[in-house]
Design an enzyme around this catalytic site. Structure first.
Site, PDB file in Angstrom:
ATOM      1  N   ASP A 116       0.812  -1.203   0.000  1.00  0.00           N
ATOM      2  CA  ASP A 116       0.000   0.000   0.000  1.00  0.00           C
ATOM      3  C   ASP A 116       0.852   1.262   0.000  1.00  0.00           C
ATOM      4  O   ASP A 116       2.062   1.226   0.167  1.00  0.00           O
ATOM      5  CB  ASP A 116      -0.869  -0.049   1.267  1.00  0.00           C
ATOM      6  CG  ASP A 116      -2.009   0.928   1.203  1.00  0.00           C
ATOM      7  OD1 ASP A 116      -2.180   1.574   0.168  1.00  0.00           O
ATOM      8  OD2 ASP A 116      -2.739   1.031   2.198  1.00  0.00           O
ATOM      9  N   TYR A 193       5.477 -10.227   7.196  1.00  0.00           N
ATOM     10  CA  TYR A 193       5.423  -8.774   7.360  1.00  0.00           C
ATOM     11  C   TYR A 193       5.985  -8.385   8.724  1.00  0.00           C
ATOM     12  O   TYR A 193       5.829  -9.119   9.709  1.00  0.00           O
ATOM     13  CB  TYR A 193       3.980  -8.271   7.254  1.00  0.00           C
ATOM     14  CG  TYR A 193       3.465  -8.193   5.843  1.00  0.00           C
ATOM     15  CD1 TYR A 193       3.640  -7.047   5.077  1.00  0.00           C
ATOM     16  CD2 TYR A 193       2.792  -9.272   5.269  1.00  0.00           C
ATOM     17  CE1 TYR A 193       3.175  -6.975   3.779  1.00  0.00           C
ATOM     18  CE2 TYR A 193       2.319  -9.205   3.961  1.00  0.00           C
ATOM     19  CZ  TYR A 193       2.517  -8.050   3.224  1.00  0.00           C
ATOM     20  OH  TYR A 193       2.052  -7.994   1.933  1.00  0.00           O
TER      21      TYR A 193
END
Length: 448
Positions: A116, A193
């Protein structure tokens, strides 16, 4: 007299035609002018035409590229219609400029995941066909491992070529030869992540205990942004591990609010904004605004089918830290790794010095103001004066309501399941398949 004049005009027209022919041929030639002077016709920049690059004269090979980037200045990884300020846009500019590809459409491109706006990556992976020096191109089986290494050693310097034209905050780390059908998206075994945060006044032990509750296979519709409009209708995902740990080794008795921690999560695939929503809930638990059991409640979609309204964690601390594949042999260029390391060290030095300047200012102001700097500042939106528990808040639309909305708008269509009579919802313009292992964790499709 008129006959001489007509003859002279024809002679001049012939000279003009000759000069045009010489200019169009892009070569120098001397030509007599009407007054017997020599006119030099030179090859000019405007007259010259660059010969088109003949991609058909070069073999291709299917490769994986691993890249790192700092996403803070970009509007995400994937190309978007409304902006060209994306990592992928810069990447394809470099691929086209170096003539490693002719276009995006016909060069078998896949990305491991989308990240993002503001999100970074240490090990994003793409697969693509690239121009090659080898003639073991597409449609031909690759040689044995030893021979494959020899071929890779004599290959074009992909890493060097791309890094010379990419921005400094986007670096190709290495490449690997892969089989023709290998896909960075579908052959990825898992993604990891990292989300970094300071201790502040957070109860990191409670956060670590709560994070373990994410592990396993669950329906995460209450811990993501439902991207029904793009055809994502199934929200069950598998989390292999979830932990909160110090970003650097700490003294056992350290309580410094400036200590940095990391939420590390590994999963097969992620939903849109999933990691940032999961982190937001952990931050509420760390602030003792919610009990760790809230995670089980949000995962219980039978009793809680609609997501409570809450803000997700901010974007910039999130990093796609690793993409896991089986059997890849990464080819590294030592010089390029050194240059990438040097660039990161330079940026770290500047950032670390600035962080220390700010830290000293904070320490100087705290005793004077009597205000603690340990508030949690990693959640979007303003802080509520009076906290309202998650399960008492207004609820978002249900999955069924979202599906009905997009069916009415023509974004989804209904089909009857074969032999079962069950209704199936199919995305007309879906960016990714409902059942594909998409990384949907970082803003966009397949982003955390």
């Amino acid at each position: 007299m008129y006959e001489n004049l007509i003859q002279r005009i024809k002679q001049l027209e012939g000279e003009v035609d000759k000069l045009k022919s010489q200019l169009n041929g892009n070569h120098m030639e001397s030509s007599p002018s009407p007054n017997n002077q020599k006119i030099n016709v030179k090859k000019g920049k405007k007259a010259s035409k660059e010969r088109p690059f003949d991609f058909s004269a070069h073999p291709r090979r299917h490769v994986a590229l691993r890249l790192a980037y700092l996403g803070w200045a970009y509007q995400g990884f994937a190309v978007q219609e409304n902006t060209d300020n994306t990592v992928e846009a810069r990447l394809f500019e470099a691929l086209l400029k170096t003539r490693l590809i002719q276009d995006r459409q016909s060069w078998n491109y896949h990305r491991c995941g989308r990240t993002d706006k503001g999100v970074s990556a240490f090990a994003q992976v793409i697969t693509i066909d690239l121009r090659s020096t080898q003639h073991s191109g597409l449609g031909v089986s690759l040689p044995e491992n030893a021979k494959k290494d020899a071929l890779a050693a004599s290959e074009l310097p992909y890493v060097k070529m791309l890094n010379r034209v990419l921005p400094q905050d986007i670096r190709i780390l290495d490449w690997a030869p892969v089989a023709e059908g290998f896909s960075a998206r579908f052959d990825c075994r898992s993604r990891t992540y990292h989300y970094y945060f300071p201790r502040g006044s957070l109860d990191v032990a409670a956060m670590a205990n709560a994070a373990k509750r994410y592990e396993g296979t669950h329906d995460f519709r209450n811990l993501c942004k439902m991207d029904v409009g793009n055809g994502v209708l199934q929200f069950e995902r598998t989390i292999l591990s979830a932990k909160v740990k110090p970003a650097e080794p700490l003294r056992a008795d350290s309580t410094d609010p400036h200590d940095l921690f990391v939420f590390e999560i590994q999963g097969l695939a992620f939903l849109y904004h999933q990691v940032r929503c999961m982190m937001a809930v952990l931050l509420l638990i760390g602030q003792k605004l919610e009990a760790p059991e809230i995670i089980q409640s949000l995962l219980d979609v039978h009793n809680n089918p609609r997501k409570p309204q809450y803000s997700m964690a901010v974007d910039y601390p999130l990093v796609l830290y690793d993409c896991h594949f089986d059997g890849l042999s990464w080819k590294q260029e030592t010089e390029e790794l050194s240059l990438a390391l040097s660039s990161l060290q330079q940026q770290w030095t500047q950032s670390a010095v600035k962080a220390q300047v700010l830290r000293d200012m904070i320490r100087g102001l705290e005793p004077m103001s009597g205000v603690s700097s340990s508030l949690c500042l990693l959640v979007e939106g303003s802080r509520q004066r009076k906290y309202r528990p998650l399960l008492e808040r207004p609820l978002c639309e249900s999955l069924e309501s979202r599906i009905e909305h997009f069916v009415k708008r023509g974004r989804l269509e209904l089909e009857e399941g074969e032999g079962s009579g069950e209704t199936v919802h199919k995305g007309k313009r879906s960016k990714y398949s409902q059942n594909a292992p998409v990384v949907s964790e970082v803003e966009g499709a397949g982003v955390p």
